[in-house]
Design an enzyme around this catalytic site. Structure first.
Site, short mmCIF file in Angstrom:
data_model
loop_
_atom_site.label_atom_id
_atom_site.label_comp_id
_atom_site.label_asym_id
_atom_site.label_seq_id
_atom_site.Cartn_x
_atom_site.Cartn_y
_atom_site.Cartn_z
N GLU A 10 0.83 -1.22 0.00
CA GLU A 10 0.00 0.00 0.00
C GLU A 10 0.86 1.26 0.00
OE1 GLU A 10 -2.86 -0.48 3.21
OE2 GLU A 10 -4.15 -1.68 1.93
N GLU B 234 -5.43 -8.27 -1.32
CA GLU B 234 -6.12 -8.09 -0.04
C GLU B 234 -7.57 -7.73 -0.32
OE1 GLU B 234 -4.57 -5.46 2.98
OE2 GLU B 234 -2.51 -5.97 2.48
C1 BGP Z 1 -4.46 -2.96 4.80
C2 BGP Z 1 -3.12 -3.50 5.25
C3 BGP Z 1 -3.17 -4.74 6.02
C4 BGP Z 1 -4.44 -4.99 6.79
C5 BGP Z 1 -5.70 -4.49 6.16
C6 BGP Z 1 -6.92 -4.47 7.04
O1 BGP Z 1 -4.42 -1.60 4.82
O2 BGP Z 1 -2.26 -3.70 4.17
O3 BGP Z 1 -1.98 -4.85 6.72
O4 BGP Z 1 -4.32 -4.86 8.12
O5 BGP Z 1 -5.54 -3.23 5.60
O6 BGP Z 1 -6.91 -3.35 7.85
P1 BGP Z 1 -7.14 -3.43 9.40
O7 BGP Z 1 -6.17 -4.43 9.90
O8 BGP Z 1 -6.87 -2.09 9.93
O9 BGP Z 1 -8.54 -3.87 9.58
#
Ligand code: BGP
Length: 467
Positions: A172, A362
């Site tokens: 990201e 993701e």
């Molecule tokens: C993205 C990241 C992840 C992950 C995901 C979910 O931004 O790359 O590392 O954590 O989001 O977000 P969160 O964990 O805050 O729910």
């Protein structure tokens, strides 16, 4: 017949700092994640003996990975996206020689995956870097970080060249604009100029390692990774449409540089009008131009809206990314808009723009789960979310978009990145540990476990248009 392409990668995605634990074992150095126990928006603490973080143990994947990989294999995964913790390989980031214990750990991890027929996809930098690089060098604000990162990347390319053929550079990468410490190792409150200069160093480093990867592993593919922050105009007023276009460019610009090899004109205008003068050398330009990515990967959880109405903008401040919620769509328990159609729209936008294969690395629903007395979890809400999004992936493939694969976020419950909660669960596998660290870390299959297994087994045929 509704089928995904043959050789489509099906699997899940995790990140070292959100699953491994073992924060100070086998010579690992302190990382930016270790000093942010409340998540990437929760501030920095000084690590002392008596201060602990849920991430210190996380879900203990560092020790339990064989058991977890067995469960992934049971679901039929053909790909697992993981990250290497830079501070396990170069604990302070600036050593001459790498830490052998750290390298050996990932050897074992990749061997385990390969023995189950699961292809590892490795992110070089997923939201953590050696803390020493922040305190001693001012993070990515310092051009020297390019060399240090390239050295780290070369080290792992050489070491794992026979085992890992799919790589990603920075997770990201566009998130640095919102979380500068996590993204580029700069303190909150850094100026726009400082942040964009650090981002420039990171974009150059990303390009250089794309070249190194091709040199060292001739049959590897290496991609970038964008947070797909899709924004719609809140109304059909041309001003809102223009605003949405501009805000989308705010994150697409990273992909433009990494995929097309130069800064787009609209960014040069933005820099000019905001008095941002970047130090970009001729050699930097050369690196960006010659080393573009092989494919584009991205995360997609939710969409948002853009508006020119000041009152509406003000109300949305404080949200992650300050996205304006879409009044027509429902939200998750954490206030993230749920928009499956956005998946299809985003895939088409990226394909039309870059004409390079896309990888969804993701996507998922963070929700509270209840473990029942018989150790099962009825997570039909998660099944519905994933089904609906995956169906739109199928639609995009029908539209002609080249999609390499799909790794859902957090196939096993893990620590949340934004809030460091364990109660925000994404997994097909339940982990018995709560936000306070209580629980024996036992793993249990949720209803979604069997559902995903069937989706993979049928190569997508069991998906339905909408649940
Ligand atoms: C993205 C990241 C992840 C992950 C995901 C979910 O931004 O790359 O590392 O954590 O989001 O977000 P969160 O964990 O805050 O729910």
């Amino acid at each position: 017949m509704k089928r995904f392409p043959d050789n489509f990668y099906w699997g899940g995605a995790i990140a070292a700092n959100q699953v491994e634990g073992a924060w100070n074992q086998d010579g690992k150095g302190l990382s930016t994640s270790d000093v942010q126990p409340k998540g990437i928006f929760g501030g920095v603490i000084a690590r002392k003996e008596n201060v602990s973080s849920i991430k210190d143990v996380a879900i203990d994947f560092y020790h339990r990975y064989p058991e977890d990989i067995k469960l992934f294999a049971e679901m039929g995964f053909t790909c697992l996206r993981v990250s290497i913790a830079w501070a396990r390989i170069f604990p302070d980031g600036d050593e001459q020689t790498p830490n052998e214990a750290g390298l050996a750990h990932y050897d074992r991890l990749f061997d385990e995956l390969l023995s189950h027929g699961i292809t590892p996809m490795v992110t070089l930098s997923h939201y953590e870097m050696p803390w020493n690089l922040v305190t001693r060098y001012h993070g990515w604000g310092n051009r020297l970080l390019i060399d240090l990162f390239v050295k780290y990347a070369e080290t792992v390319f050489e070491r794992y060249k026979d085992k890992v053929k799919l790589w990603l550079t920075f997770n990201e990468i566009n998130m640095s604009l919102h979380a500068p410490l996590t993204g580029v190792g700069l303190p909150e409150g850094s100026s726009q100029s400082e942040i964009y200069q650090a981002i420039h160093h990171q974009l150059v480093a990303s390009a250089v390692v794309v070249g190194k990867c091709h040199e060292i592993i001739s049959d590897a593919k290496i991609g970038n990774m964008l947070l797909g922050g899709l924004l719609y105009p809140l109304t059909c007023s041309p001003d809102d449409v223009l605003k949405a276009m501009e805000e989308n460019r705010g994150w697409l610009f990273f992909g433009d540089v990494q995929s097309r090899g130069c800064y787009p004109g609209y960014m040069l205008r933005f820099f000019r009008e905001n008095m941002i003068e970047l130090d970009i050398t001729e050699q930097d330009r050369e690196h960006l131009k010659t080393n573009t990515v092989d494919f584009i990967s991205f995360s997609y959880y939710n969409s948002g809206c853009a508006s020119t109405d000041d009152e509406i903008i003000e109300k949305s401040r404080g949200n992650i990314l300050s996205m304006i919620s879409n009044p027509l769509l429902p939200c998750s328990e954490w206030g993230w808009t749920i928009d499956a159609t956005g998946m299809r729209i985003l895939l088409n936008i990226l394909w039309d723009r870059y004409q390079k294969p896309l990888f969804i690395v993701e996507n998922g629903l963070g929700a509270k789960d209840t473990l029942k007395d018989d150790f099962t979890v009825d997570d039909d809400y998660r099944i519905a979310y994933l089904n609906n999004h995956l169906y739109q992936v199928y639609e995009a493939i029908e539209d002609g978009v080249d999609v390499m694969g799909y790794t859902s976020w957090g196939p096993i419950d893990l620590v949340s990145n934004s809030t460091a909660e364990l109660g925000k669960r994404y997994g097909f596998i339940y982990v018995n540990r709560d936000d306070k660290g209580h629980g024996d870390l036992a793993r249990y299959r949720k209803a979604s476990f069997y559902w995903y297994r069937d989706v993979i087994r049928s190569n997508g045929e069991t998906l339905v248009p909408k649940m």
